[in-house]
Design a protein around this motif. Sequence first.
Motif, PDB file in Angstrom:
ATOM      1  N   LEU A 167     -19.478  30.683   2.474  1.00  0.00           N
ATOM      2  CA  LEU A 167     -19.754  30.534   3.608  1.00  0.00           C
ATOM      3  C   LEU A 167     -19.184  29.238   4.373  1.00  0.00           C
ATOM      4  O   LEU A 167     -19.218  29.023   5.657  1.00  0.00           O
ATOM      5  CB  LEU A 167     -21.402  30.404   3.954  1.00  0.00           C
ATOM      6  N   GLY A 168     -18.469  28.488   3.549  1.00  0.00           N
ATOM      7  CA  GLY A 168     -17.744  27.280   3.894  1.00  0.00           C
ATOM      8  C   GLY A 168     -18.397  25.927   3.681  1.00  0.00           C
ATOM      9  O   GLY A 168     -17.864  25.059   4.268  1.00  0.00           O
ATOM     10  N   LEU A 169     -19.471  26.091   3.112  1.00  0.00           N
ATOM     11  CA  LEU A 169     -20.123  24.800   2.762  1.00  0.00           C
ATOM     12  C   LEU A 169     -19.032  23.905   1.752  1.00  0.00           C
ATOM     13  O   LEU A 169     -18.689  24.503   0.852  1.00  0.00           O
ATOM     14  CB  LEU A 169     -21.328  24.875   2.082  1.00  0.00           C
ATOM     15  N   THR A 170     -19.044  22.590   2.029  1.00  0.00           N
ATOM     16  CA  THR A 170     -18.380  21.588   0.951  1.00  0.00           C
ATOM     17  C   THR A 170     -19.094  21.332   0.106  1.00  0.00           C
ATOM     18  O   THR A 170     -20.333  21.383   0.072  1.00  0.00           O
ATOM     19  CB  THR A 170     -17.782  20.605   2.056  1.00  0.00           C
ATOM     20  N   ILE A 171     -18.621  20.687  -0.969  1.00  0.00           N
ATOM     21  CA  ILE A 171     -19.280  20.142  -2.242  1.00  0.00           C
ATOM     22  C   ILE A 171     -20.117  19.131  -1.767  1.00  0.00           C
ATOM     23  O   ILE A 171     -21.188  19.016  -2.217  1.00  0.00           O
ATOM     24  CB  ILE A 171     -18.045  19.582  -3.425  1.00  0.00           C
ATOM     25  N   LYS A 172     -19.753  18.227  -0.844  1.00  0.00           N
ATOM     26  CA  LYS A 172     -20.607  17.155  -0.270  1.00  0.00           C
ATOM     27  C   LYS A 172     -21.830  17.777   0.169  1.00  0.00           C
ATOM     28  O   LYS A 172     -22.897  17.225   0.122  1.00  0.00           O
ATOM     29  CB  LYS A 172     -19.643  16.439   0.564  1.00  0.00           C
ATOM     30  N   GLU A 173     -21.594  18.553   1.092  1.00  0.00           N
ATOM     31  CA  GLU A 173     -22.936  19.478   1.718  1.00  0.00           C
ATOM     32  C   GLU A 173     -23.908  20.112   0.803  1.00  0.00           C
ATOM     33  O   GLU A 173     -25.056  19.841   0.760  1.00  0.00           O
ATOM     34  CB  GLU A 173     -22.383  20.485   2.690  1.00  0.00           C
ATOM     35  N   MET A 174     -23.324  20.642  -0.463  1.00  0.00           N
ATOM     36  CA  MET A 174     -23.967  20.882  -1.301  1.00  0.00           C
ATOM     37  C   MET A 174     -24.769  20.116  -2.146  1.00  0.00           C
ATOM     38  O   MET A 174     -26.005  20.160  -2.588  1.00  0.00           O
ATOM     39  CB  MET A 174     -23.256  21.958  -2.303  1.00  0.00           C
ATOM     40  N   GLN A 175     -24.044  18.921  -2.396  1.00  0.00           N
ATOM     41  CA  GLN A 175     -24.661  17.568  -3.221  1.00  0.00           C
ATOM     42  C   GLN A 175     -25.727  17.063  -2.209  1.00  0.00           C
ATOM     43  O   GLN A 175     -26.936  16.950  -2.751  1.00  0.00           O
ATOM     44  CB  GLN A 175     -23.463  16.582  -3.301  1.00  0.00           C
ATOM     45  N   ASP A 176     -25.677  16.997  -0.962  1.00  0.00           N
ATOM     46  CA  ASP A 176     -26.637  16.769  -0.020  1.00  0.00           C
ATOM     47  C   ASP A 176     -27.954  17.698   0.127  1.00  0.00           C
ATOM     48  O   ASP A 176     -29.140  17.055  -0.167  1.00  0.00           O
ATOM     49  CB  ASP A 176     -26.295  16.347   1.398  1.00  0.00           C
ATOM     50  N   LEU A 177     -27.703  18.724  -0.107  1.00  0.00           N
ATOM     51  CA  LEU A 177     -28.688  19.868  -0.199  1.00  0.00           C
ATOM     52  C   LEU A 177     -29.549  19.916  -1.167  1.00  0.00           C
ATOM     53  O   LEU A 177     -30.836  19.680  -1.459  1.00  0.00           O
ATOM     54  CB  LEU A 177     -28.205  21.207  -0.030  1.00  0.00           C
ATOM     55  N   TYR A 178     -28.823  19.449  -2.644  1.00  0.00           N
ATOM     56  CA  TYR A 178     -29.457  19.544  -3.772  1.00  0.00           C
ATOM     57  C   TYR A 178     -30.270  18.163  -4.007  1.00  0.00           C
ATOM     58  O   TYR A 178     -31.265  18.023  -4.534  1.00  0.00           O
ATOM     59  CB  TYR A 178     -28.836  19.733  -5.077  1.00  0.00           C
ATOM     60  N   ARG A 179     -29.788  16.963  -3.304  1.00  0.00           N
ATOM     61  CA  ARG A 179     -30.595  15.639  -3.250  1.00  0.00           C
ATOM     62  C   ARG A 179     -31.829  15.973  -2.521  1.00  0.00           C
ATOM     63  O   ARG A 179     -32.920  15.736  -2.976  1.00  0.00           O
ATOM     64  CB  ARG A 179     -29.602  14.632  -2.544  1.00  0.00           C
ATOM     65  N   TYR A 218     -33.471  18.783  -2.022  1.00  0.00           N
ATOM     66  CA  TYR A 218     -34.212  19.890  -3.078  1.00  0.00           C
ATOM     67  C   TYR A 218     -34.860  18.766  -4.231  1.00  0.00           C
ATOM     68  O   TYR A 218     -36.129  19.013  -4.426  1.00  0.00           O
ATOM     69  CB  TYR A 218     -33.306  20.668  -3.594  1.00  0.00           C
ATOM     70  N   GLY A 219     -33.976  17.957  -4.616  1.00  0.00           N
ATOM     71  CA  GLY A 219     -34.753  16.801  -5.620  1.00  0.00           C
ATOM     72  C   GLY A 219     -35.332  17.418  -6.942  1.00  0.00           C
ATOM     73  O   GLY A 219     -35.223  18.609  -7.157  1.00  0.00           O
ATOM     74  N   ASN A 220     -35.847  16.838  -7.598  1.00  0.00           N
ATOM     75  CA  ASN A 220     -36.480  17.009  -8.812  1.00  0.00           C
ATOM     76  C   ASN A 220     -37.886  17.664  -8.694  1.00  0.00           C
ATOM     77  O   ASN A 220     -38.007  18.463  -9.737  1.00  0.00           O
ATOM     78  CB  ASN A 220     -36.627  15.708  -9.769  1.00  0.00           C
ATOM     79  N   ALA A 221     -38.491  17.563  -7.634  1.00  0.00           N
ATOM     80  CA  ALA A 221     -39.446  18.428  -7.332  1.00  0.00           C
ATOM     81  C   ALA A 221     -39.179  19.944  -7.349  1.00  0.00           C
ATOM     82  O   ALA A 221     -40.185  20.866  -7.289  1.00  0.00           O
ATOM     83  CB  ALA A 221     -40.366  17.859  -6.147  1.00  0.00           C
ATOM     84  N   LYS A 222     -37.749  20.366  -7.170  1.00  0.00           N
ATOM     85  CA  LYS A 222     -37.632  21.574  -6.764  1.00  0.00           C
ATOM     86  C   LYS A 222     -38.223  22.471  -5.583  1.00  0.00           C
ATOM     87  O   LYS A 222     -38.924  23.505  -5.884  1.00  0.00           O
ATOM     88  CB  LYS A 222     -37.764  22.630  -7.997  1.00  0.00           C
ATOM     89  N   ARG A 223     -38.442  21.827  -4.616  1.00  0.00           N
ATOM     90  CA  ARG A 223     -39.313  22.310  -3.508  1.00  0.00           C
ATOM     91  C   ARG A 223     -38.465  22.737  -2.391  1.00  0.00           C
ATOM     92  O   ARG A 223     -37.614  22.253  -1.648  1.00  0.00           O
ATOM     93  CB  ARG A 223     -40.115  21.056  -2.856  1.00  0.00           C
ATOM     94  N   THR A 224     -38.591  24.110  -2.330  1.00  0.00           N
ATOM     95  CA  THR A 224     -37.871  25.008  -1.385  1.00  0.00           C
ATOM     96  C   THR A 224     -38.090  24.919  -0.159  1.00  0.00           C
ATOM     97  O   THR A 224     -37.441  24.982   0.962  1.00  0.00           O
ATOM     98  CB  THR A 224     -37.910  26.478  -1.973  1.00  0.00           C
ATOM     99  N   ASP A 225     -39.326  24.126   0.255  1.00  0.00           N
ATOM    100  CA  ASP A 225     -39.751  23.809   1.526  1.00  0.00           C
ATOM    101  C   ASP A 225     -39.033  22.656   1.987  1.00  0.00           C
ATOM    102  O   ASP A 225     -39.125  22.619   3.396  1.00  0.00           O
ATOM    103  CB  ASP A 225     -41.460  23.856   1.505  1.00  0.00           C
ATOM    104  N   LYS A 226     -38.331  22.027   1.259  1.00  0.00           N
ATOM    105  CA  LYS A 226     -37.778  20.995   1.759  1.00  0.00           C
ATOM    106  C   LYS A 226     -36.087  21.441   1.752  1.00  0.00           C
ATOM    107  O   LYS A 226     -35.510  20.919   2.960  1.00  0.00           O
ATOM    108  CB  LYS A 226     -37.570  19.609   0.858  1.00  0.00           C
ATOM    109  N   LEU A 227     -35.712  22.089   1.099  1.00  0.00           N
ATOM    110  CA  LEU A 227     -34.345  22.741   0.825  1.00  0.00           C
ATOM    111  C   LEU A 227     -34.069  23.683   2.056  1.00  0.00           C
ATOM    112  O   LEU A 227     -32.897  23.612   2.571  1.00  0.00           O
ATOM    113  CB  LEU A 227     -33.805  23.421  -0.476  1.00  0.00           C
ATOM    114  N   ILE A 228     -35.033  24.623   2.195  1.00  0.00           N
ATOM    115  CA  ILE A 228     -34.630  25.627   3.468  1.00  0.00           C
ATOM    116  C   ILE A 228     -34.290  25.206   4.548  1.00  0.00           C
ATOM    117  O   ILE A 228     -33.148  25.631   5.405  1.00  0.00           O
ATOM    118  CB  ILE A 228     -35.750  26.671   3.182  1.00  0.00           C
TER     119      ILE A 228
END
Length: 142
Positions: A70-82, A84-94
Amino acid sequence: MNNTPENHVDTDELTPIGELAKQLRLTTRTLRYWEEVGIIESAERDNGTIRGYTPYMVRRIRLIMKLKELGLTIKEMQDLYRVYGNAKRTDKLIPELIKTIDQHIRLVDAKMARIASLRVDLVEYRDRLFEKFARVSEQHTD
């Protein structure tokens, strides 16, 4: 790559890196790079003999492949997973993922507008060339 005790797995569910790379048509280098930049993690069995990916991580890798498509960069994915965090909360990721995708939609729309404009310019240029060629051809037949 995380060598913490929770990163050790004592199951048969680990997919070795080479096998996963073949399944997903990726290179092992790509998977290692994604580990280096922190968007995926491998796990190892308690005896330390096999390093591979859990079913959860395989699903995550598939998501990364789709996001990359879809065109997301590695940096954008890193930001998304930050986020999302250790809590693995999709309500923050989505919501963050939606915001990032919306940005990409705007970029794609802008590119499409530029491409449409370029197409118009090319068609006009081709038409002018065709007319010029037709005039030159007529002169040579006289």
